[in-house]
Enzyme design. Structure first.
Site, PDB file in Angstrom:
ATOM      1  N   GLY A  20      -4.847  28.560   0.202  1.00 47.54           N
ATOM      2  CA  GLY A  20      -5.378  28.928   0.771  1.00 47.54           C
ATOM      3  C   GLY A  20      -5.673  28.934   2.101  1.00 47.54           C
ATOM      4  N   ASP A 204     -17.169  25.451  -8.631  1.00 47.42           N
ATOM      5  CA  ASP A 204     -18.750  25.616  -8.060  1.00 47.42           C
ATOM      6  C   ASP A 204     -18.405  26.345  -9.905  1.00 47.42           C
ATOM      7  OD1 ASP A 204     -17.075  27.278  -6.661  1.00 47.42           O
ATOM      8  OD2 ASP A 204     -18.565  28.883  -6.991  1.00 47.42           O
TER       9      ASP A 204
HETATM   10  N1  HPA Z   1     -15.786  33.144  -6.397  1.00 44.48           N
HETATM   11  C1  HPA Z   1     -15.212  33.661  -5.411  1.00 44.48           C
HETATM   12  N2  HPA Z   1     -13.497  32.978  -5.567  1.00 44.48           N
HETATM   13  C2  HPA Z   1     -13.982  31.437  -5.725  1.00 44.48           C
HETATM   14  C3  HPA Z   1     -15.836  31.204  -6.258  1.00 44.48           C
HETATM   15  C4  HPA Z   1     -16.377  32.087  -6.620  1.00 44.48           C
HETATM   16  O1  HPA Z   1     -17.910  31.595  -7.095  1.00 44.48           O
HETATM   17  N3  HPA Z   1     -15.184  29.561  -5.933  1.00 44.48           N
HETATM   18  C5  HPA Z   1     -14.170  29.409  -5.161  1.00 44.48           C
HETATM   19  N4  HPA Z   1     -13.320  30.382  -5.327  1.00 44.48           N
END
Ligand code: HPA
Length: 233
Positions: A20, A204
Site C-alpha cells: 500500500g 494487529d
Molecule cells: N483493519 C483494516 N485494515 C487493516 C487492519 C485493520 O485492523 N490492520 C491492518 N490493515
C-alpha cells in the site's frame, strides 16, 4: 504512460508486487532488487522496476482502500500488459486464531464494497484470488519452510468503526483477517482474465489490541517480501 502512472510502455514488468505504502515499495527496491529504475512517481506512488535474481519485477504502491488499488491495478493490467499482481500488505486478525507476524494468503476476499457490482456487474460479495499466482506462493512457502495461513479475508472500507465486533460478512465468509484492498484487485483480475494474489502479515490482533509497533514493522514484513519475490522468480 497511463492516467495515474507515468512509466513508459515497456518499463513495467509482467509481475508487479504492490504494497500500500510507496516507502515500502522503495524499501523492497533498495534492499532486494538489482538494476533498479524508478519508473513512476506520480502522486508519490513510487513504481520501481528491477531484477530479482535475474527475473524482472516491478514494485509499486497501491495506496489505501479498494478505490485506490482499483485504479492502479486496472491501469497496470490494461495499459502495461501486466499479467500478475501480488498485493503485499498488513491485516488485522479478527480472533486469536492468528498471531502477530503470521503470514496469511487470501483464498478469497469478501466485501460490502459496491466496487465489483458497479464496475463489472459482478454480483458476488466473495471473489476468489485469480490465476496461478496463489499456487506459486503456496508452493514457494512450502519449499522455504515458511508457515502460511490460508483463509478468506475481509476487504473492508472501514478502519475505524463504532462496533468493535467482527462484521457480519466476515463471520458469514469465515474471514480470519481484515484489510482494505484485495476485493477490488480480485474483481479487476476476474473481469480482465488476469492473475492476482494477496499475501498479508498480521499487524494487529483486534480483540486483544496487540499490534506490531511502527518501529518493528519494516523488519516484520521482510519474510512476506521475500516470499513474494521468491515466488515470482
Ligand atoms: N483493519 C483494516 N485494515 C487493516 C487492519 C485493520 O485492523 N490492520 C491492518 N490493515
Amino acid at each position: 504512460m497511463s492516467v495515474h502512472i507515468s512509466a513508459a510502455k515497456g518499463e513495467i514488468a509482467k509481475t508487479v508486487l504492490m504494497p500500500g505504502d510507496p516507502l515500502r515499495a522503495k524499501y523492497v527496491a533498495d534492499n532486494f532488487l538489482k538494476e533498479v529504475k524508478l519508473v513512476s512517481q506520480t502522486r508519490n506512488a513510487f513504481y520501481f522496476t528491477g531484477k530479482y535474481e535475474g527475473t524482472p519485477v516491478t514494485i509499486g504502491a497501491s495506496g489505501m482502500g479498494c478505490p485506490s488499488i482499483g485504479i492502479y491495478s486496472y491501469e497496470l493490467y490494461t495499459e502495461y500488459e501486466v499479467d500478475s499482481i501480488i498485493r503485499i500488505g498488513t491485516c488485522g486478525a479478527y480472533s486469536t486464531a492468528l498471531d502477530l507476524f503470521d503470514l496469511v494468503l487470501a483464498e478469497a476476499a469478501a466485501s460490502e464494497s459496491t466496487f465489483a457490482r458497479y464496475a463489472w456487474e459482478i454480483e458476488e460479495s466473495l471473489i476468489p484470488h485469480q490465476g496461478n499466482t496463489f499456487d506459486k506462493i503456496k508452493d514457494t512457502a512450502k519449499k522455504l519452510g515458511l508457515p502460511l495461513k490460508i483463509s478468506n479475508i475481509h476487504s473492508s472500507d472501514i478502519f475505524y468503526r463504532k462496533n468493535p465486533g467482527t462484521p457480519v460478512i466476515a463471520q458469514q465468509q469465515q474471514c480470519l483477517a481484515v484489510e482494505m484492498e484485495a476485493f477490488s484487485l480480485f474483481a479487476n483480475a476476474l473481469h480482465l482474465g488476469k492473475a492476482a494474489a494477496t499475501l498479508l502479515t498480521v499487524s494487529d490482533i483486534i480483540p486483544t489490541h496487540r499490534f506490531i509497533s511502527a518501529d518493528e514493522r519494516e523488519k516484520a514484513l521482510i519474510p512476506m517480501m521475500k516470499l513474494a519475490l521468491e515466488s515470482v522468480k
